[in-house]
Design an enzyme around this catalytic site. Structure first.
Site, short mmCIF file in Angstrom:
data_model
loop_
_atom_site.label_atom_id
_atom_site.label_comp_id
_atom_site.label_asym_id
_atom_site.label_seq_id
_atom_site.Cartn_x
_atom_site.Cartn_y
_atom_site.Cartn_z
N THR A 194 -1.61 5.92 2.01
CA THR A 194 -2.90 5.24 1.94
C THR A 194 -3.12 4.43 3.21
OG1 THR A 194 -2.72 5.04 -0.47
CG2 THR A 194 -4.29 3.58 0.62
N LEU B 67 0.87 -1.17 0.00
CA LEU B 67 0.00 0.00 0.00
C LEU B 67 0.91 1.22 0.00
CD1 LEU B 67 -2.92 -0.39 2.60
CD2 LEU B 67 -3.06 -0.51 0.12
N ASP B 68 0.52 2.27 -0.72
CA ASP B 68 1.29 3.51 -0.66
C ASP B 68 1.38 3.98 0.78
OD1 ASP B 68 1.49 3.49 -3.39
OD2 ASP B 68 -0.06 5.00 -3.73
N ARG B 69 2.46 4.66 1.08
CA ARG B 69 2.69 5.15 2.44
C ARG B 69 1.52 5.97 2.98
NH1 ARG B 69 8.29 7.91 4.49
NH2 ARG B 69 7.65 8.43 6.60
N ARG C 299 -4.65 6.78 -8.07
CA ARG C 299 -4.29 8.19 -8.06
C ARG C 299 -4.06 8.73 -9.47
NH1 ARG C 299 0.53 7.89 -3.78
NH2 ARG C 299 0.59 10.16 -4.12
#
Length: 314
Positions: A145, A141-143, A242
């Site tokens: 998110t 997961l993106d930081r 995104r």
């Protein structure tokens, strides 16, 4: 202090590592070496599998020989331990802990793993609990998110999850607030994506020669400032939601890498948003041999619910 291994090693892949991505395999062989350095070794061609260069996504197989170049590694005495408060906070966010998987409700701001600008990530914190003989991230997961992140407790569980997520068998859903007045109903975005570096940052951009990506945006709450959408993704490309949201003129609120300051200002000012409005809220892995269906939900965090309430009132 640090250790410096001046000898090239040639390691034969064992049964328990059969099918593992080479970047993760190297990290297990090189404790204390930053992930960013492992990727540099791969990009420079210093790591070879049966004599051939290997990309980070390549999987190693039983009996193959991996050339491991000399590296400088941190000793155990210099390896920093995550703060106790972080260890406790993540323990409080366990959604599932069974024989095969550990599923956490990741807070925004904590990366999946340590890297540039981050001494600790989810995997380092979980390993510091010293509860599990084997634990690996099943996905990223993106930081910025928040929401569901899955860790596997065995190689078979890891492969089952990766195959479901990579092969389209997983049902992955996110909640995102997309800025700007939303016209009409759901939108499916099928633009291919290519990751490139811009101003030192990695960004995904739509490109005909990129990798296939599919996102469906389903508005559930519309305001004059934008729409809260459930987003279903059929693929899992870097920054997919995104980049797709920006491509249709509705970037995800609070995104510092996609969209303009003018697009983001109303939600920040009227809604009081202080983070990326992207939350992984549902995940379903189908039944597989030896594994039951895995279905997990994580509700929208209160801080994000409050933003939507303020925007509805505005």
């Amino acid at each position: 202090m640090s250790n410096h291994d001046s000898q090239v090693r040639h390691v034969v892949v064992a049964q328990e590592n059969d099918g593992q991505r080479i970047d993760n395999y190297l990290l297990s062989l090189l404790p204390g070496v930053p992930r960013s350095h492992v990727y540099r070794l791969l990009r420079s061609g210093q790591v070879r599998v049966d004599g051939a260069r290997a990309k980070p996504s390549r999987r190693v197989h039983l009996g193959e020989t991996v050339r491991v170049p000399p590296v400088r590694t941190a000793t155990r005495s210099t390896t920093r331990r995550p703060p106790d408060d972080l260890l406790r906070r993540l323990r409080e966010r366990i959604l599932l802990d069974d024989a095969h998987y550990l599923v956490l409700d990741k807070p925004a701001g904590l990366p999946a793993h340590a890297g540039t600008g981050a001494d600790f990530g989810v995997i380092e914190v979980v390993r510091a609990w010293e509860r599990y003989p084997y634990v690996e991230l099943a996905h990223r997961l993106d930081r910025d998110t928040s929401g569901i992140i899955v860790l596997a407790k065995s190689r078979p569980a890891l492969l089952r999850a990766q195959q479901a997520m990579g092969g389209g068998g997983a049902d992955k859903r996110y909640l995102a607030f997309c800025v700007g007045p939303w016209r009409g109903g759901p939108r499916e975005v099928t633009s291919a994506l290519r990751v490139q570096r811009e101003s030192g940052q990695k960004r995904a951009r739509t490109a005909e020669d990129g990798k296939a990506a599919v996102s469906e945006f389903i508005p559930t709450t519309c305001t004059r400032y934008g729409a809260l959408c459930e987003v279903r993704i059929g693929t899992g490309r870097m920054h997919q939601i995104r980049a797709h949201a920006e491509s249709i003129g509705h970037p995800v609120a609070g995104d510092r890498n996609y969209g303009t300051r003018e697009q983001h200002a109303p939600v920040r000012e009227k809604g009081g948003l202080r983070r990326l409005f992207l939350h992984a809220h549902r995940l379903r892995l189908p039944t597989a041999e030896g594994f039951d269906t895995l279905a997990i939900e994580s509700p929208l965090p209160e801080e994000l619910r409050a933003v939507v309430t303020r925007l509805e009132g505005g």
